[in-house]
Design an enzyme around this catalytic site. Sequence first.
Site, short mmCIF file in Angstrom:
data_model
loop_
_atom_site.label_atom_id
_atom_site.label_comp_id
_atom_site.label_asym_id
_atom_site.label_seq_id
_atom_site.Cartn_x
_atom_site.Cartn_y
_atom_site.Cartn_z
N THR A 13 0.84 -1.21 0.00
CA THR A 13 0.00 0.00 0.00
C THR A 13 0.87 1.26 0.00
O THR A 13 0.74 2.12 -0.86
CB THR A 13 -0.90 -0.01 1.26
OG1 THR A 13 -1.61 -1.24 1.28
CG2 THR A 13 -1.88 1.16 1.26
N GLU A 121 8.01 10.58 9.56
CA GLU A 121 6.73 11.31 9.62
C GLU A 121 5.54 10.38 9.43
O GLU A 121 4.50 10.54 10.08
CB GLU A 121 6.73 12.41 8.54
CG GLU A 121 5.56 13.36 8.62
CD GLU A 121 5.52 14.09 9.95
OE1 GLU A 121 6.38 14.92 10.21
OE2 GLU A 121 4.60 13.81 10.76
N VAL A 124 3.55 7.92 12.44
CA VAL A 124 2.49 8.33 13.38
C VAL A 124 1.44 9.11 12.60
O VAL A 124 1.73 10.15 12.02
CB VAL A 124 3.07 9.21 14.52
CG1 VAL A 124 1.95 9.66 15.46
CG2 VAL A 124 4.14 8.47 15.28
N GLY A 126 -0.12 8.60 9.75
CA GLY A 126 -0.04 8.58 8.28
C GLY A 126 0.22 9.92 7.62
O GLY A 126 1.34 10.39 7.57
N ILE A 128 -0.87 12.96 8.47
CA ILE A 128 -0.88 14.18 9.28
C ILE A 128 0.55 14.59 9.62
O ILE A 128 1.31 13.79 10.19
CB ILE A 128 -1.66 13.97 10.61
CG1 ILE A 128 -3.09 13.50 10.33
CG2 ILE A 128 -1.67 15.25 11.44
CD1 ILE A 128 -3.90 13.15 11.58
N GLU A 182 -7.92 -5.44 8.98
CA GLU A 182 -7.25 -6.59 8.40
C GLU A 182 -7.95 -7.88 8.81
O GLU A 182 -8.74 -7.89 9.75
CB GLU A 182 -5.80 -6.62 8.89
CG GLU A 182 -5.00 -5.49 8.27
CD GLU A 182 -3.57 -5.43 8.76
OE1 GLU A 182 -3.01 -6.50 9.05
OE2 GLU A 182 -3.03 -4.33 8.83
N ASP A 193 -1.27 -1.00 17.80
CA ASP A 193 -0.86 0.01 16.81
C ASP A 193 -0.85 1.42 17.44
O ASP A 193 0.12 2.16 17.29
CB ASP A 193 -1.85 -0.06 15.63
CG ASP A 193 -1.62 1.01 14.60
OD1 ASP A 193 -0.67 0.88 13.82
OD2 ASP A 193 -2.38 2.01 14.59
N LYS A 197 2.39 4.06 18.27
CA LYS A 197 2.40 5.46 17.82
C LYS A 197 2.55 6.42 19.00
O LYS A 197 3.31 7.39 18.92
CB LYS A 197 1.13 5.76 17.04
CG LYS A 197 1.07 5.04 15.69
CD LYS A 197 -0.32 5.16 15.09
CE LYS A 197 -0.42 4.46 13.75
NZ LYS A 197 -1.81 4.29 13.31
N GLY A 295 -3.62 5.05 4.44
CA GLY A 295 -3.96 5.09 3.02
C GLY A 295 -2.72 5.40 2.20
O GLY A 295 -1.81 6.08 2.67
N1 LIG Z 1 -1.07 1.14 5.07
C1 LIG Z 1 -1.04 2.36 5.58
O1 LIG Z 1 -1.93 3.19 5.33
C2 LIG Z 1 0.08 2.76 6.51
C3 LIG Z 1 0.07 4.04 7.09
C4 LIG Z 1 1.15 4.44 7.91
C5 LIG Z 1 2.19 3.55 8.13
N2 LIG Z 1 2.14 2.30 7.57
C6 LIG Z 1 3.28 1.40 7.82
O2 LIG Z 1 3.95 1.22 6.58
C7 LIG Z 1 4.52 -0.09 6.52
C8 LIG Z 1 4.00 -0.81 5.27
O3 LIG Z 1 2.60 -0.92 5.34
P1 LIG Z 1 1.73 -1.36 4.07
O4 LIG Z 1 0.30 -1.18 4.45
O5 LIG Z 1 2.23 -0.74 2.83
O6 LIG Z 1 2.05 -2.93 4.02
P2 LIG Z 1 1.72 -3.97 2.87
O7 LIG Z 1 0.71 -3.42 1.94
O8 LIG Z 1 1.46 -5.28 3.53
O9 LIG Z 1 3.11 -4.08 2.06
C9 LIG Z 1 4.25 -4.64 2.60
C10 LIG Z 1 5.30 -4.72 1.51
O10 LIG Z 1 6.51 -5.18 2.06
C11 LIG Z 1 7.02 -6.23 1.26
N3 LIG Z 1 7.82 -7.12 2.09
C12 LIG Z 1 7.42 -7.91 3.11
N4 LIG Z 1 8.47 -8.58 3.61
C13 LIG Z 1 9.55 -8.21 2.89
C14 LIG Z 1 10.92 -8.57 2.90
N5 LIG Z 1 11.39 -9.48 3.75
N6 LIG Z 1 11.76 -7.98 2.01
C15 LIG Z 1 11.29 -7.08 1.13
N7 LIG Z 1 10.00 -6.71 1.06
C16 LIG Z 1 9.15 -7.28 1.92
C17 LIG Z 1 5.82 -6.90 0.66
O11 LIG Z 1 6.19 -7.59 -0.51
P3 LIG Z 1 5.12 -8.30 -1.49
O12 LIG Z 1 4.45 -7.15 -2.22
O13 LIG Z 1 5.93 -9.14 -2.40
O14 LIG Z 1 4.18 -9.05 -0.61
C18 LIG Z 1 4.95 -5.68 0.37
O15 LIG Z 1 5.28 -5.12 -0.87
C19 LIG Z 1 4.16 -0.75 7.84
O16 LIG Z 1 5.19 -0.54 8.76
C20 LIG Z 1 2.91 0.02 8.29
O17 LIG Z 1 2.74 0.01 9.68
C21 LIG Z 1 1.13 1.90 6.78
#
Ligand SMILES: NC(=O)c1ccc[n+]([C@@H]2O[C@H](COP(=O)([O-])OP(=O)(O)OC[C@H]3O[C@@H](n4cnc5c(N)ncnc54)[C@H](OP(=O)(O)O)[C@@H]3O)[C@@H](O)[C@H]2O)c1
Length: 423
Positions: A13, A121, A124, A126, A128, A182, A193, A197, A295
């Site tokens: 994402t 940034e 915590v 996203g 903001i 999820e 979570d 934060k 997001g």
């Molecule tokens: N989603 C949000 O809105 C949001 C907001 C703020 C912060 N965050 C933080 O941002 C981070 C990512 O979140 P996300 O929602 O983007 O997660 P996600 O959609 O599950 O994506 C995770 C990505 O990491 C890759 N990955 C997993 N293990 C790996 C490894 N060993 N080596 C290399 N790549 C690897 C996955 O590969 P594949 O594509 O091949 O599966 C995938 O592309 C997390 O720490 C989350 O807490 C997320």
Amino acid sequence: MKNLKAGIIGFGTVGTGVYKVLQSFKEIEIKKIAVKNINKKRNIEGFNQNLLTDNAEEIVNNPEIDVVVEVAGGINPAFDLLKTAIKNGKHIITANKELLAKKGEELFRLAKEKNVVILYEAAVAGGIPIIMPIKTILSANKITKIAAILNGTTNYILTKMHEQGLSYEVALKQAQELGYAETDPTGDVEGFDAAYKISVLSTISFNQRVSIDKIYREGITKIKPQDIKSAKELGYRIKLIAMGQVLENGKIDVRVHPMLVSKKHLLAKIDNATNSIMLTGYPVGDLIFTGAGAGAEPTASSVVGDILVLASELEASDKPLPQTICHHDKNAVQIEIGDTYNEYYISINASNNPGAIGIIGTICGRNNINISTIMQNGIKEDNTAEIVVITEISKESDIQKALKEMLESDCIKNIDNLLRVMN
Ligand SMILES: NC(=O)c1ccc[n+]([C@@H]2O[C@H](COP(=O)([O-])OP(=O)(O)OC[C@H]3O[C@@H](n4cnc5c(N)ncnc54)[C@H](OP(=O)(O)O)[C@@H]3O)[C@@H](O)[C@H]2O)c1
């Protein structure tokens, strides 16, 4: 702005959001993107598949790369990868609050040693902007209090429970169907979570290292429709609140739990997946920051913002501005939940006997608890009644003692819920 070469770890994402936004910034060249499954189909127009690798070591050990953007999540292998990157002199941008909360101390120490920065940034709330404002334009302030809604999933669930009278289980299912929760919602609904934060946020706000292991945490799974109904009748909304405050004795009170928030409070008006953070500081007074806490696009706004800040700092000098370097050497003295003071909402199931309310009042009085409101919600089929009590400010350990005494009395059948109140 200095031209930078970036390696991105994670292309889910956030990673894809970052990739798309970076297309407008030609100064930042993406050298490589690491993923777990290189065969997964990536539906991105014009995407060069050769950028992908399933070996993140190729990023952290690549001498050409200046900055590593970690948006994979989790502790392993992110922790080891970032340590290697820092040792190799690379700056880090991460959205990974769990990693910062659990391993931040070691990472920041290493970064200081190696004269590189870790910017976060997006970790915590996203989209903001909150970390950089605290570290830069608010640095004249002594921040003493934070009250925040930091988890969109739980805020969405609680909003639906309020608006549609849904049970927790039904609201969770809807949130999962709509992609707000999820398949395994534990991290969100049990408050992990939000705790990660608030540990990061309170550390930088109070200038002391707040330990995730000492943060009291309760999730929203025990909130029942009856609690929502009583809260509404009493003029409150139930919200999962992450809070932190510096007490007069210098100790720190940081916790995450659901609260009855007065309808007049600004946080009571924050609905659905929106996040909001209220800060109190001197000399600025009260501030509120509200927006999308997650997001692809809002989060990419923060990640790319960090990359651009770094690029413009490195243009001015080889050393980034001191504001972006972590200075927390002091560990906070965190108090236990039993030593906190709050107003309380207590939902009690009592036999429909004369004197039940009197017994509750006597037990509260004996334990230094003043009652401000008491309400009985009719009689149930089993001849018991739900009695709701709102207390004045009381010590948590006194409340726990009173509840124990209530349960020892014949006419109190159960304590259905205990929640804290914010006016
Ligand atoms: N989603 C949000 O809105 C949001 C907001 C703020 C912060 N965050 C933080 O941002 C981070 C990512 O979140 P996300 O929602 O983007 O997660 P996600 O959609 O599950 O994506 C995770 C990505 O990491 C890759 N990955 C997993 N293990 C790996 C490894 N060993 N080596 C290399 N790549 C690897 C996955 O590969 P594949 O594509 O091949 O599966 C995938 O592309 C997390 O720490 C989350 O807490 C997320």
